[in-house]
Motif scaffolding. Structure first.
Motif, PDB file in Angstrom:
ATOM      1  N   THR A  69      -5.737  -9.073  -1.711  1.00  0.00           N
ATOM      2  CA  THR A  69      -5.839  -7.932  -0.807  1.00  0.00           C
ATOM      3  C   THR A  69      -7.244  -7.874  -0.232  1.00  0.00           C
ATOM      4  O   THR A  69      -8.230  -7.982  -0.978  1.00  0.00           O
ATOM      5  N   GLU A 102      -9.742  -5.488   2.080  1.00  0.00           N
ATOM      6  CA  GLU A 102      -9.901  -4.128   2.594  1.00  0.00           C
ATOM      7  C   GLU A 102     -11.301  -3.958   3.172  1.00  0.00           C
ATOM      8  O   GLU A 102     -12.300  -4.236   2.491  1.00  0.00           O
ATOM      9  N   THR A 139      -6.571  -7.095  10.762  1.00  0.00           N
ATOM     10  CA  THR A 139      -6.309  -6.063   9.771  1.00  0.00           C
ATOM     11  C   THR A 139      -5.577  -4.891  10.442  1.00  0.00           C
ATOM     12  O   THR A 139      -5.618  -4.732  11.661  1.00  0.00           O
ATOM     13  N   ARG A 178      -6.840  -3.235   6.446  1.00  0.00           N
ATOM     14  CA  ARG A 178      -6.289  -3.971   5.298  1.00  0.00           C
ATOM     15  C   ARG A 178      -5.406  -5.114   5.768  1.00  0.00           C
ATOM     16  O   ARG A 178      -4.718  -5.036   6.788  1.00  0.00           O
ATOM     17  N   ARG A 210       0.843  -1.202   0.000  1.00  0.00           N
ATOM     18  CA  ARG A 210       0.000   0.000   0.000  1.00  0.00           C
ATOM     19  C   ARG A 210       0.879   1.252   0.000  1.00  0.00           C
ATOM     20  O   ARG A 210       1.799   1.378   0.806  1.00  0.00           O
TER      21      ARG A 210
END
Length: 809
Positions: free
Chosen positions: A719, A721, A770, A774, A564
């Motif tokens: 990924t 999110e 997370t 994320r 990121r």
């Protein structure tokens, strides 16, 4: 990620290019390995029973493996401590069986290790073969006449004694291992050197130096046909020559080829060709070798700077270490390629491989994407930085390890400079200058086409002694010297080999205004394990201490460990005028709050180097701050910026070089939409929006590829999110959720990470929280074709499933 046709080159396209570059006679030794952490007596013996050892694929890093009881490998008492991110070095053993038929066993056989960390001993069928100390250089062992038809056993013992490194190094067979099965008459694999002394729009001259080896008991007349293939397979040049080669002899050959109207290689147009060399004896094809290369020239001087094919190029660079976070130091080709792709997508055009030779996968990806590389050899020469580092072996091993760097990298058009060292303790002394001269001379002998540099971290007058043996002077954290040093040494070419992220403008401005300064490499482009917390609280005043456990990451990457982009990366895009994200806005952490603890862990008195990033965030969710002024920082390529909160203008600000391409607004916080609009010639030309997020209601899942090859090493990255009910990203840490990940079918979970520098949880358990909404997981293909399913369970949310396919390689 521009191709020669201006299209975006996807990760899938990169992987396809990497697979094309593979050599037909090379057998990857990926699966079939067994590993045992710790000392073992007699494990080199053929009859040793390794049945209870764990089966692994290679590349592999044993230091990030969970303990047998499932607990994570991080240890507050690890010997290397803060340097290694509290991961241990260790002794470890690897064993693998190789079955050869009679014809294969009678041929030429080479066992190739791209890197083994470190101090490795290798046995074949119980007999010692070799010892190799350096943990990053490639080496090859000749097994010809030593193998037998049927079963053969390779045993490798690595002895990673800590402290061996200033950053996380890993332990084991960290880069690919392969076996070359060659005819007795063949092109010597390490002999091929392709240079392009002329590269213009009209013609490209390709000079090929290689050697043909005849290991048979009879002399032979060898016909060597060399062809240059364009990307579409068209033959664009060829040369043929026949020479007698005596029995058990080697003959060096030079061939010259001309390509009319070549597609030149450059960072903006990374066009590639393939040299195909065929060896025939009596009309029978005995060997074929493929070498990918690019047609390009490099020139550099203090008046016109760096030129590639005669065109000026400035280096928009970033340093990287070799680890791949959630899979540790395992240099799986797709992981290394992904790091290069992330940098290219963020506007970088150059990489410094700190502080060791880049992997072949890194260089292959750089070739394909148009990234320039400073390929570096050593972090220490005769004087150590850590008690168990490479300085123990430098006096006896430096020449072979430097040769490995150059030979393994010289055919890659991406390799721009060779670096012979970084912040060497003896830099600037008579001893350091003499050692530097010997290293530089050896590099130039092997490759006279590329400049030699070194990263130097001292001021004058001593730095002049070191720079005198180099072609390009690498300055670490010394932009203030560019002006005065140029007055004293007007022919010196300079670049910043390391800079601090928060001082990006101060380091970049000389590149724009001083022709003799050719680029800047920030420390660092991508976050890494080790040097714990250097990007948050930094070093103590005495330079001895970094972050305490459980800090594991450096946290100074402008791209975080999961891939990121952090705000500093968006600022660099603007500073470099890339047009990728020409305007972006972030919010400074409110006074009295903290994103992470320990920001001021050490009491520091300036001057003191500070690798921290500006503490700003891509969030407009700040409960408890209602009505309080928050600082909104806007980065913009546009000359004017207007900020809106819930549709109401908060004013316009000019933006330009005088303000370092950024401006700030004080905004009383209220939930809603914060929008920054950039204006050019009085008209809106770009915008950036931040939305207040509600509670997490779901997750957005994105897979970087839908197909992998069932080769045991291909990776796919997923990924995850968090988003609220309206799809707004959830960034606030109070919204983070525990995740459980399960991979079934024709693949396995290679690693799971969130980028949190204080999270010392397992990479392999499938359980992770997370971080700022994320997490990312890497899925490794197995060795059989079929579907792969990935289930993601987030606390309080329905299970999400994604699938991909593993196809036959």
């Amino acid at each position: 990620m521009s191709s020669s046709h201006g299209r975006v080159l996807s990760l899938a396209a990169i992987f396809a290019l990497l697979s094309v570059a593979a050599e037909a006679e090379r057998m990857p030794l990926v699966s079939g390995w067994r590993v045992h952490p710790g000392a073992v007596v007699g494990a080199e013996a053929v009859a040793f029973d390794d049945g209870d050892w764990r089966q692994v694929t290679v590349p592999h890093d044993v230091s990030v493996d969970d303990h047998p009881d499932g607990t994570p490998p991080f240890d507050a008492q690890a010997v290397a401590g803060q340097d290694s991110g509290y991961l241990p070095g260790m002794q470890a053993w690897y064993r693998r069986h190789i079955v050869l038929d009679a014809a294969q066993a009678a041929g030429v056989i080479r066992l190739n290790f791209e890197a083994v960390y470190m101090d490795a001993d290798i046995w074949l069928n119980g007999q010692p073969l070799a010892r190799h100390h350096d943990g990053y250089t490639a080496f090859t062992l000749d097994l010809t006449g030593k193998v037998r038809p049927g079963d053969n056993v390779i045993a490798v013992r690595v002895d990673h004694a800590d402290p061996s490194s200033r950053w996380y190094a890993g332990t084991g067979l960290i880069r690919p291992v392969s076996l070359d099965l060659l005819d007795l008459v063949h092109v010597a694999p390490d002999s091929v050197a392709v240079t392009t002394p002329v590269a213009t729009e009209e013609r490209g001259e390709v000079a090929v130096r290689s050697a043909v080896v005849n290991r048979s008991p009879r002399a032979a007349t060898v016909d060597l046909l060399s062809r240059v293939l364009a990307a579409d397979g068209t033959v664009v040049a060829q040369a043929r020559r026949a020479l007698p080669v005596a029995a058990n002899a080697r003959v060096d050959w030079d061939q010259a080829l001309r390509v009319n109207r070549p597609a030149l290689w450059s960072p903006d147009a990374p066009n590639l060709y393939t040299l195909v060399q065929q060896v025939r004896v009596g009309g029978v094809l005995r060997d074929e070798r493929r070498t990918r290369f690019g047609i390009r020239t490099i020139t550099v001087d203090a008046r016109q700077g760096l030129r590639i094919n005669g065109q000026k190029v400035v280096l928009k660079g970033g340093n990287i270490h070799h680890d791949n976070y959630m899979i540790g130091a395992a240099g799986l080709p797709d992981a290394d390629a992904r790091k290069v792709a992330l940098m290219k997508a963020a506007g970088y055009n150059a990489i410094r491989s700190a502080h060791n030779p880049a992997s072949q996968a890194t260089l292959d990806a750089a070739d394909a994407l148009g990234m320039l590389v400073i390929d570096e050899a050593f972090d220490a020469w005769d004087k150590p930085k850590r008690a168990q580092d490479y300085a123990r072996f430098f006096a006896t091993d430096w020449a072979a390890d430097l040769d490995s760097l150059v030979v393994s990298g010289r055919n890659h058009p991406s390799v721009l400079f060779w670096s012979i060292g970084n912040e060497i303790p003896e830099q600037g002394t008579p001893q350091g200058a003499e050692t530097g001269r010997r290293l530089a001379d050896r590099v130039r002998h092997l490759d006279p086409t590329r400049p030699v540099t070194q990263a130097v971290s001292i001021d004058g007058p001593d730095n002049a002694r070191q720079f005198a043996v180099l072609d390009v002077a690498g300055y670490n954290y010394r932009a203030h010297l560019f002006g005065p040093d140029h007055v004293q040494f007007p022919d010196r070419v300079m670049l910043t080999t390391e800079s601090t992220p928060q001082d990006a403008f101060q380091y970049w401005r000389p590149v724009e205004t001083m022709p003799w300064v050719i680029g800047d490499f920030v420390w660092t482009a991508v976050d890494y394990i080790g040097e714990a917390g250097i990007g948050w609280m930094g070093y103590s005043q005495d330079w001895q201490k970094l972050a305490p456990y459980p800090w594991t990451l450096a946290y100074c990457g402008e791209i975080d460990a999961t891939g990121r982009k952090r705000p500093a990366a968006y600022y660099r895009e603007v500073l470099w005028k890339t047009g990728i994200d020409p305007i972006s806005a972030f919010v400074r952490q409110p006074p009295g709050t903290e994103d992470l603890p320990d920001r001021h862990y050490f009491t520091i008195q300036p001057p003191h180097l500070d690798w921290s990033l500006d503490d700003v965030h891509p969030s407009w969710t700040w409960p408890g701050q209602e009505g309080k002024p928050l600082e909104v920082v806007v980065y913009s390529e546009f000359p004017e910026v207007e900020l809106f909160l819930n549709g109401r203008s908060l004013g316009r600000h000019p933006v330009g070089v005088e303000g370092e391409y950024k401006t700030a607004f004080q905004v009383p916080y209220a939930p809603g939409r914060l929008v920054a609009v950039g204006y050019r010639d009085g008209r809106p030309a770009g915008r950036w929006e931040l939305r207040t997020a509600g509670a997490p209601a779901g997750a957005r899942l994105s897979l970087d590829r839908k197909t992998v090859r069932a080769n045991g090493q291909d990776l796919a990255y997923l990924t995850v999110e968090l988003v609220d009910a309206d799809g707004a990203p959830v960034y606030a840490q109070d919204g983070d959720r525990m995740a459980a990940v399960r991979v079934d079918g024709a693949g396995v979970l290679a690693g799971l990470g969130n980028g949190n520098p204080r999270d010392a949880a397992s990479f392999q358990s499938g359980q992770r929280r997370t971080f700022h909404g994320r997490l990312v997981l890497a899925v490794r293909a197995g060795t059989r074709a079929g579907p792969i399913t990935i289930d993601v369970d987030l606390a309080g949310m329905p299970t999400r499933r994604v699938t991909l396919d593993a196809t036959s390689p």
